[in-house]
Design an enzyme around this catalytic site. Structure first.
Site, PDB file in Angstrom:
ATOM      1  CE1 TYR A  54      -4.024   1.861   0.318  1.00 35.84           C
ATOM      2  CE2 TYR A  54      -3.099   2.860   2.291  1.00 35.84           C
ATOM      3  CZ  TYR A  54      -4.075   2.815   1.322  1.00 35.84           C
ATOM      4  OH  TYR A  54      -5.095   3.718   1.353  1.00 35.84           O
ATOM      5  CB  CYS A  94      -8.565   7.437   0.147  1.00 33.25           C
ATOM      6  SG  CYS A  94     -10.128   6.864   0.808  1.00 33.25           S
ATOM      7  CG  HIS A  95      -4.980   7.097  -1.844  1.00 29.06           C
ATOM      8  ND1 HIS A  95      -6.234   6.605  -2.106  1.00 29.06           N
ATOM      9  CD2 HIS A  95      -4.290   6.077  -1.306  1.00 29.06           C
ATOM     10  CE1 HIS A  95      -6.289   5.335  -1.744  1.00 29.06           C
ATOM     11  NE2 HIS A  95      -5.128   4.989  -1.266  1.00 29.06           N
ATOM     12  N   GLY A  96      -5.230  11.760  -0.544  1.00 33.96           N
ATOM     13  CA  GLY A  96      -4.846  13.168  -0.555  1.00 33.96           C
ATOM     14  C   GLY A  96      -5.000  13.901  -1.881  1.00 33.96           C
TER      15      GLY A  96
END
Lengths: 419, 169
Positions: free
Chosen positions: A294, B133-135
């Site tokens: 991840y 979640c991932h910016g």
């Protein structure tokens, strides 16, 4: 492999074995000559078999009470926890069993990396192992979706969306995987089906893994071939059976600790909130065993390249037998590789740590450096090291260093002091 | 007699493989296609929303095809801000006029184009949406400004049935 022809003692045994040679197989497994210098890192194959059987048995029982429907899945899991006799125990064993399975498989993989078990003639064993590992990750992901909590739902959304990175056909594939326009009931029912199927695929591959292992026999801590079976090996039963059994008992203590004392420590509290397609949890992280990958995904600022990097990080392992150019298997005789090995272990642990942290600032920088190093280790360091490294001479046989009579051992000691 | 000469048997083999391949394909396709959205899923393809209670500067979220749709009634300042952005600053250049037919109403899929999370309202560096979640940062027109998302948030097909009702899909 035992060379002698096995003949059952009883008359019925002979009659049966002539028609289906199961007794010959059992005899082979019992007498299977095993290097006598195997250490406890070699007990994880048996432990992993135990983990697989545990997951299949507890999973079968859970499936008797679980309902794979978007409206009922969450409640049925709570029903298992509260109403079903021993349901809490069975579910906690299954959920923590997944973590224990990965703990064991990581030790097993890093054992192979240290002792060069992936090298000729064991490449096929290694590649089957990588496929098993991929299937384990698929099974773990699918299983995590089934309780239909917030982490289940959003984990499923994020992971299935990875496929949307594929140019042109990506969106179509994602819709096909979902069976709709978002993760919903059709997704849940198919995930349940596949989650049930995969362990049996793994079981089949485990048989191939062990079959391929029994052709050349086990690697061992000194990483040299068996010279004289009578001197260098012991029969699998009772020697290895007892040793594996003892290690398994130790492992079960750790397992039981998690199940009975901290059954939720490896999970996420958000998964006790029912799935809500309108709200994404503030901080989405996968289970601990997927964190390094991840971190690699998030360290690349481009969507497609991030997915490619993550998949490559796993698939690069399959090419390892050819990337590692050194003829010496065991890191015991490779002073430089041994250091790079521990740097790699640290690198993967760091990736796991930053994978659990928010992808910003210093964490992002560390993730990028660690990702770059991961690939450099396999693509640059290992190929070059095989040619450049000055290795320590290996003993003449497994037995030699034990008896202390090997001239090579003296030489090895001398080299060690000089370095 | 030449070894390479095509024989009648070679023709039969090739013809058999070809028919076999078609047969396998025709058998496998239903097994694959059954996983695509079924008729009942496709039937739920449109939804009507009453937006009379939404005051300027507020966003409501409605579910359409299992996905959230953001309906934001933008303030005059927000509209000015969205229109003032130069095209060369954008990763995925789209004019605000093309994204909001009626500039007061921004109707878009509340799904981050990176990996499908729901971005948070009134967050991020561009006064619009931020995906936790991932910016990924989106502006007040839902356009991607910073982060891993490749494109702007999608505008679904919609129209105003009357001044108070929007039909999505």
């Amino acid at each position: 492999m035992s060379e002698h022809e096995y003949i059952p003692k009883s008359k019925f045994g002979k009659w049966f074995n002539d028609r289906l040679p199961l007794l010959t197989l059992a005899n082979h497994l019992t007498d299977y000559p095993t290097p006598k210098n195997l250490n406890y890192w070699w007990t994880f194959g048996g432990i992993l078999t135990f983990c697989l059987i545990t997951q299949i048995v507890t999973g079968l029982v859970l499936a008797m009470h679980y309902i794979a429907h978007a409206d009922m899945a969450f409640d049925s899991v709570e029903h298992i926890m509260r109403d079903v006799n021993y349901g809490w125990l069975i579910r906690y064993i299954h959920a923590n069993g997944a973590s224990m399975f990965f703990l064991a498989v990581y030790i097993h993989i890093f054992r192979s990396l240290f002792y060069g078990s992936y090298k000729a003639p064991r490449e096929i064993i290694w590649i089957i192992g990588i496929i098993i590992y991929l299937l384990m990750m698929a099974a773990a992901f699918l299983g995590y979706v089934l309780p239909w909590g917030q982490m289940s739902f959003w984990g499923a959304t994020v992971i299935t969306n990875l496929f949307s990175a594929i140019p042109l056909v990506g969106e179509g594939i994602v819709t096909w995987l979902w069976g709709g326009y978002s993760v919903d009931n059709p997704t849940l029912t198919r995930f349940f089906t596949l989650h049930y199927l995969i362990p049996f695929l793994i079981l089949g591959l485990v048989v191939l893994h062990i079959w391929a292992l029994h052709v050349p026999g086990n690697n061992n801590p000194v990483g040299i071939d068996i010279q004289k079976p009578s001197k260098d090996t012991v029969p699998f039963h009772p020697y290895i059976v007892i040793k594996d059994g003892f290690a398994l008992l130790m492992f079960m203590i750790v397992f039981a600790f998690f199940v009975f004392y901290t059954p939720n420590i490896l999970g996420h509290a958000d998964n006790y909130i029912e799935a809500n397609p309108l709200v994404t949890p503030a901080h989405i992280v996968p289970e601990w065993y997927l964190l390094p990958f991840y971190a690699i995904l998030r360290s690349v600022p481009d969507k497609l390249l991030g997915v490619v990097a993550m998949l490559s990080a796993i698939l690069i392992l399959a090419a390892l037998p050819w990337l590692d150019t050194s003829k010496i298997r065991s890191a015991v005789f490779r002073p430089l590789y041994r250091q790079f090995y521990w740097i790699l272990v640290a690198d993967v642990l760091i990736l796991g740590y930053v994978g659990a942290m928010p992808a910003e600032g210093l964490y992002l920088l560390i993730a990028r450096v660690a990702t770059a190093y991961y690939f450099i280790h396999f693509l640059v360091i290992l190929p070059i090291l095989g040619f450049k490294e000055k290795t320590i001479p290996v003993p003449l046989s497994i037995t030699d260093p034990v008896l202390g009579g090997s001239p090579n051992l003296a030489l090895a000691k001398k080299n060690k002091f000089e370095n | 007699m030449s070894e390479n000469k095509i024989k009648r048997r070679d023709f039969l083999f090739t013809a058999t493989y070809a028919v076999g391949a078609v047969g396998v394909g025709a058998t496998v396709w239903p097994m694959i296609d059954q996983m695509n959205p079924d008729a009942s899923v496709k039937a739920l393809a449109s939804t009507e929303v009453d937006v009379s209670s939404v005051s300027p500067g507020k966003t409501i979220t409605v579910l359409w095809r299992g996905k959230p749709v953001f309906i934001r009634r933008r303030t005059q300042e927000e509209i000015q801000e969205a229109k003032a952005v130069k095209m060369e600053e954008l990763k995925h250049p789209e004019k605000d006029e093309d994204r909001a037919k009626n500039p007061e109403w921004l109707v878009m899929l509340g799904v981050c184009t990176h990996l499908g999370c729901v971005p948070l309202d009134q967050k991020g560096d561009y006064n619009g949406w931020f995906c936790p979640c991932h910016g990924s940062h989106y502006d007040i027109s839902g356009r991607i400004r910073k982060g891993p998302a490749p494109t702007n948030m999608e505008i679904p097909e919609y129209n105003f049935v009357n001044s108070n009702t929007i039909k999505i899909g």
